[in-house]
Design a protein around this motif. Structure first.
Motif, PDB file in Angstrom:
ATOM      1  N   UNK A 150       0.818  -1.222   0.000  1.00 58.75           N
ATOM      2  CA  UNK A 150       0.000   0.000   0.000  1.00 58.75           C
ATOM      3  C   UNK A 150       0.847   1.266   0.000  1.00 58.75           C
ATOM      4  N   UNK A 151       2.076   1.167   0.480  1.00 58.64           N
ATOM      5  CA  UNK A 151       2.930   2.359   0.549  1.00 58.64           C
ATOM      6  C   UNK A 151       3.936   2.424  -0.601  1.00 58.64           C
ATOM      7  N   UNK A 155       3.756   2.582  -9.264  1.00 54.79           N
ATOM      8  CA  UNK A 155       2.617   1.720  -9.585  1.00 54.79           C
ATOM      9  C   UNK A 155       3.024   0.482 -10.392  1.00 54.79           C
ATOM     10  N   UNK A 156       4.000   0.645 -11.293  1.00 55.65           N
ATOM     11  CA  UNK A 156       4.434  -0.506 -12.075  1.00 55.65           C
ATOM     12  C   UNK A 156       5.129  -1.534 -11.180  1.00 55.65           C
ATOM     13  N   UNK A 157       6.001  -1.036 -10.305  1.00 59.55           N
ATOM     14  CA  UNK A 157       6.697  -1.929  -9.376  1.00 59.55           C
ATOM     15  C   UNK A 157       5.701  -2.617  -8.452  1.00 59.55           C
ATOM     16  N   UNK A 158       4.701  -1.855  -8.010  1.00 59.85           N
ATOM     17  CA  UNK A 158       3.684  -2.423  -7.127  1.00 59.85           C
ATOM     18  C   UNK A 158       2.879  -3.501  -7.854  1.00 59.85           C
ATOM     19  N   UNK A 159       2.600  -3.287  -9.142  1.00 61.17           N
ATOM     20  CA  UNK A 159       1.852  -4.273  -9.913  1.00 61.17           C
ATOM     21  C   UNK A 159       2.581  -5.594 -10.012  1.00 61.17           C
ATOM     22  N   UNK A 165       2.991 -11.546  -4.916  1.00 66.00           N
ATOM     23  CA  UNK A 165       2.278 -11.785  -3.669  1.00 66.00           C
ATOM     24  C   UNK A 165       1.147 -12.794  -3.881  1.00 66.00           C
ATOM     25  N   UNK A 166       0.369 -12.624  -4.951  1.00 67.66           N
ATOM     26  CA  UNK A 166      -0.741 -13.536  -5.226  1.00 67.66           C
ATOM     27  C   UNK A 166      -0.227 -14.959  -5.480  1.00 67.66           C
ATOM     28  N   UNK A 167       0.899 -15.071  -6.185  1.00 67.07           N
ATOM     29  CA  UNK A 167       1.480 -16.390  -6.426  1.00 67.07           C
ATOM     30  C   UNK A 167       1.825 -17.067  -5.096  1.00 67.07           C
ATOM     31  N   UNK A 236      -7.972  -4.641  -6.587  1.00 63.01           N
ATOM     32  CA  UNK A 236      -7.815  -4.077  -5.245  1.00 63.01           C
ATOM     33  C   UNK A 236      -8.858  -3.001  -4.959  1.00 63.01           C
ATOM     34  N   UNK A 237      -9.197  -2.200  -5.967  1.00 62.42           N
ATOM     35  CA  UNK A 237     -10.156  -1.105  -5.754  1.00 62.42           C
ATOM     36  C   UNK A 237     -11.603  -1.552  -5.952  1.00 62.42           C
ATOM     37  N   UNK A 238     -11.810  -2.830  -6.204  1.00 61.36           N
ATOM     38  CA  UNK A 238     -13.169  -3.332  -6.380  1.00 61.36           C
ATOM     39  C   UNK A 238     -13.670  -3.181  -7.799  1.00 61.36           C
TER      40      UNK A 238
END
Length: 297
Positions: A150-151, A155-159, A165-167, A236-238
């Protein structure tokens, strides 16, 4: 493994000599315990007492593997129900079995079926508790990773980190997961198998809820696969309500929707990940509802 105590060994010798009538009975017990055919045959002309002593000495020289066979021999002889009816002294034969059984139990070489079952249950319970503790610890680590994303300002790195994380979350849930891949016609963030169905995975971490166009593009990827393929869209944002409504009224819907609030509840350990996905699949199948909040479950 500690050596078999000498009194137990001597008691086993007495059982071999007094409780068994046929040499072949001793031979079979030894073979079942792990003594080779040659290991017995080279002493087969000796008395049953001497056969047992000689084979035991050979097992001593074999080290740890031989010691394991010695323990099996003691257990097999102590497990005899009674002496062979043809032995010269039936009372002495039965007494030798009782004596070996008593000594073996005293030395914890032989345990009763009740004690063995009780110990196996205790060990199984301890193993389950250990596994549950490890799973909770792993889930806590995943929750920390999730919160740290969240911090992340990039955005690309977070993606990319979100996909990793999901894996890890799928692996934690012990689901068969395949990471992102490309075909000649499209790119897929991943694929996971749940209850014999393959779910293509779409993972989005954006500020705004996923709209109809995004869901439609993903649905098209799913539709190009065989019927046993479904889609798992994680946003994440629904999702925009009108987009959910379109798939609620659709003639055919093969998408299951998960949002950030769902993931947060799962990471708190309030609901098992796989159970949550199954509940969402059930809602889509029975109620025609593509999105059901995990909080309502």
């Amino acid at each position: 493994m500690e050596p078999v105590p000498f009194p137990v060994f001597e008691a086993a010798v007495q059982v071999a000599g007094q409780a068994l009538y046929w040499r072949n009975s001793l031979r079979q017990i030894m073979r079942n315990a792990g003594v080779s055919e040659n290991g017995y045959e080279k002493y087969s002309e000796a008395s049953k007492y001497q056969i047992f002593r000689n084979v035991w000495d050979d097992l001593d020289r074999a080290g740890s593997p031989g010691r394991k066979v010695q323990y099996k021999l003691v257990a097999a002889l102590a497990d005899l129900e009674k002496a062979d009816s043809k032995v010269p002294d039936l009372e002495a034969g039965n007494a030798s079995i009782r004596n070996l059984r008593l000594l073996a139990k005293r030395e914890n070489i032989l345990v009763s079926p009740q004690d063995l079952a009780r110990e196996q249950r205790r060990q199984a319970a301890a193993l389950r508790a250990e596994e549950q503790y490890a799973k909770r610890a792993q889930l806590a680590q995943l929750s920390e990773i999730f919160n740290s994303l969240h911090s992340e300002p990039d955005t690309q790195k977070r993606g990319y980190a979100f996909e990793k994380f999901l894996a890890a979350l799928f692996r934690w849930a012990e689901l068969d997961y395949h990471g992102s891949y490309k075909t000649e016609t499209d790119q897929v963030d991943g694929a996971v198998v749940i209850d014999a169905f393959t779910y293509l995975v779409e993972a989005r971490w954006r500020k705004s809820p996923a709209a109809d166009a995004e869901l439609g593009g993903f649905a098209h990827k799913v539709e190009r696969r065989i019927d046993a393929t479904r889609g798992l869209f994680i946003s994440m944002a629904g999702f925009r309500e009108e987009a959910i409504g379109l798939y609620r009224r659709a003639k055919e819907n093969r998408l299951i929707l998960v949002d950030g609030a769902d993931l947060a509840i799962i990471l708190e350990g309030r609901l098992d990940f796989t159970d949550a996905l199954r509940a969402k699949v059930n809602a889509a199948s029975v109620q025609g509802e593509p999105y059901v909040s995990v909080a309502s479950l």
